[in-house]
Design a protein around this motif. Structure first.
Motif, short mmCIF file in Angstrom:
data_model
loop_
_atom_site.label_atom_id
_atom_site.label_comp_id
_atom_site.label_asym_id
_atom_site.label_seq_id
_atom_site.Cartn_x
_atom_site.Cartn_y
_atom_site.Cartn_z
N ASN A 3 0.90 -1.33 -0.19
CA ASN A 3 0.13 -0.24 0.23
C ASN A 3 0.88 1.38 0.20
OD1 ASN A 3 -2.56 -1.20 -0.13
ND2 ASN A 3 -2.70 -1.42 2.21
N ILE A 4 1.97 1.18 0.95
CA ILE A 4 2.88 2.36 0.77
C ILE A 4 3.48 2.53 -0.64
CG2 ILE A 4 4.86 3.25 1.93
CD1 ILE A 4 4.02 1.60 4.23
N ILE A 5 3.91 1.53 -1.31
CA ILE A 5 4.53 1.64 -2.48
C ILE A 5 3.32 2.20 -3.63
CG2 ILE A 5 5.49 0.43 -4.56
CD1 ILE A 5 6.68 -1.66 -2.44
N HIS A 6 2.34 1.61 -3.37
CA HIS A 6 1.15 2.30 -4.24
C HIS A 6 0.99 3.75 -4.06
CE1 HIS A 6 0.74 -1.69 -5.44
NE2 HIS A 6 -0.35 -2.05 -4.96
N ILE A 7 0.89 4.18 -2.98
CA ILE A 7 0.83 5.62 -2.57
C ILE A 7 1.99 6.42 -3.07
CG2 ILE A 7 0.65 6.94 -0.69
CD1 ILE A 7 -0.85 5.22 0.80
N LEU A 8 3.03 6.03 -3.03
CA LEU A 8 4.20 6.90 -3.34
C LEU A 8 4.13 6.98 -4.81
CD1 LEU A 8 7.31 5.13 -1.26
CD2 LEU A 8 6.26 7.43 -1.14
N ASN A 9 3.83 5.59 -5.57
CA ASN A 9 3.73 5.85 -7.21
C ASN A 9 2.49 6.89 -7.59
OD1 ASN A 9 5.65 3.96 -7.74
ND2 ASN A 9 4.29 2.23 -7.50
N LEU A 10 1.64 6.68 -6.45
CA LEU A 10 0.40 7.75 -6.89
C LEU A 10 0.81 9.04 -6.95
CD1 LEU A 10 -2.60 8.20 -7.25
CD2 LEU A 10 -2.86 8.17 -4.65
N ILE A 11 1.61 9.44 -5.86
CA ILE A 11 1.98 10.93 -5.49
C ILE A 11 3.32 11.37 -6.24
CG2 ILE A 11 0.86 10.89 -3.37
CD1 ILE A 11 3.45 10.69 -1.92
N ARG A 12 3.77 10.28 -7.19
CA ARG A 12 4.80 10.71 -7.88
C ARG A 12 6.08 10.97 -7.24
NH1 ARG A 12 0.70 10.03 -10.63
NH2 ARG A 12 0.00 10.63 -12.85
N TYR A 13 6.54 10.05 -6.28
CA TYR A 13 7.36 10.40 -5.26
C TYR A 13 8.94 10.76 -5.99
CZ TYR A 13 10.00 6.01 -6.26
OH TYR A 13 10.65 4.85 -6.86
#
Length: 314
Positions: A3-13
């Motif tokens: 989930n953390i990886i998906h969120i990081l991808n969502l917000i274009r880390y």
């Protein structure tokens, strides 16, 4: 963990890291060394500056989250394997993330605005939040409007450092004419980076629109490639790059004129720009356009790292 990886991808880390680098590089390699020339140090404290960077990162993260929220259907056509919202993160969660990041950004923005004695400047973050919402829901469907908004916000990142640092100098005794010249030079250098960020982002956004033409056309978006065609869009990108090459060459020669800065700009900025033009006109598949867009991002990073040379050139 997923989930953390998906969120990081969502917000274009990765893009958020570039924002952080940009703001700290402007402070460390332009503002600080030039102020030191006239015996001054940055007036903004390290903690307050970190909060300003956080506010900028949060507002950008909110923008990326809401953009993917509204782009889900188009992305299913253009990039079905990389869709996050609705596939890996529920749409409701994406909206929650957008709201949370916006609130944090606005609170941080008002805090740093209060610290420089211009509390009303905090409304800038409220305005940006609203524009990013309407960009994702409406503006990006209009001809060139979406591209210009993204490019403008990219240019604002280095400018925010100037906007929040320089007003504090008003608290100092009256500056001499030579001191004001240095302040003007800070403004000029950061304006140069804002100019570079604006046009490189604009060119990259058009390249991305060429890559995404199928989905944009299917959902009635009036992007530049949809309206003018792929060839015309490639020509416009080439013209933008030509302006950038001319500007970078002129600045490195006129303002610095040394072999180090001229060699850096030719090898790491001008030459890759020429390669982008070559690849762009050969590009046919989405993979080709994605590779060209990634090279544009690398050039943006090279332009950012150019400012590391400035303390050695002044």
């Amino acid at each position: 963990m997923k989930n953390i990886i998906h969120i990081l991808n969502l917000i274009r880390y990765k893009n958020l890291l570039i924002i952080i680098l940009t703001m700290y590089f402007m402070r460390l390699f332009i503002v600080t060394p030039l102020l030191n020339v006239i015996g001054l140090d940055p007036q903004f404290g390290h903690i307050d500056f970190a909060i300003l960077v956080m506010a900028t990162v949060f507002i950008a993260a909110a923008g990326y989250a809401i953009n993917d929220y509204f782009d889900r259907k188009v992305d299913m056509v253009n990039h079905p394997d990389s869709v996050v919202v609705g596939a890996k993160i529920p749409r409701r969660n994406a909206m929650t993330l957008n709201n949370t990041f916006n609130i944090l950004a606005i609170l941080a923005g008002f805090h740093v605005s209060h610290r420089i004695g211009h509390f009303n400047l905090g409304f800038l973050f409220v305005i940006i939040s609203g524009i990013l919402w309407f960009y994702s829901s409406t503006y990006k469907k209009w001809f060139l409007v979406g591209n210009l908004i993204v490019a403008l916000f990219s240019a604002m990142v280095p400018f925010l450092v100037l906007l929040y640092e320089i007003p504090l100098l008003n608290l100092l005794p009256r500056l001499s004419e030579s001191d004001n010249t240095i302040i003007s030079l800070i403004f000029l250098y950061i304006s140069g980076y804002a100019f570079f960020a604006f046009f490189t982002t604009l060119a990259r956004e058009i390249i991305k629109d060429i890559e995404d033409i199928e989905g944009d056309r299917a959902y009635g978006r009036k992007t530049l490639p949809v309206v003018t065609g792929v060839l015309a869009s490639k020509i416009i990108v080439t013209l933008i790059i030509a302006v950038l090459i001319a500007a970078v060459t002129y600045i490195s020669w006129y303002f610095f004129g040394d072999l180090l800065s001229m060699g850096y700009s030719f090898i790491l900025i001008t030459t890759p720009f020429i390669i982008v033009i070559f690849l762009l006109f050969r590009a046919k598949t989405n993979r080709d356009f994605r590779m060209t867009g990634n090279l544009m991002k690398a050039i943006m990073l090279a332009g950012l790292f150019y400012c590391v040379l400035i303390p050695f050139l002044i």
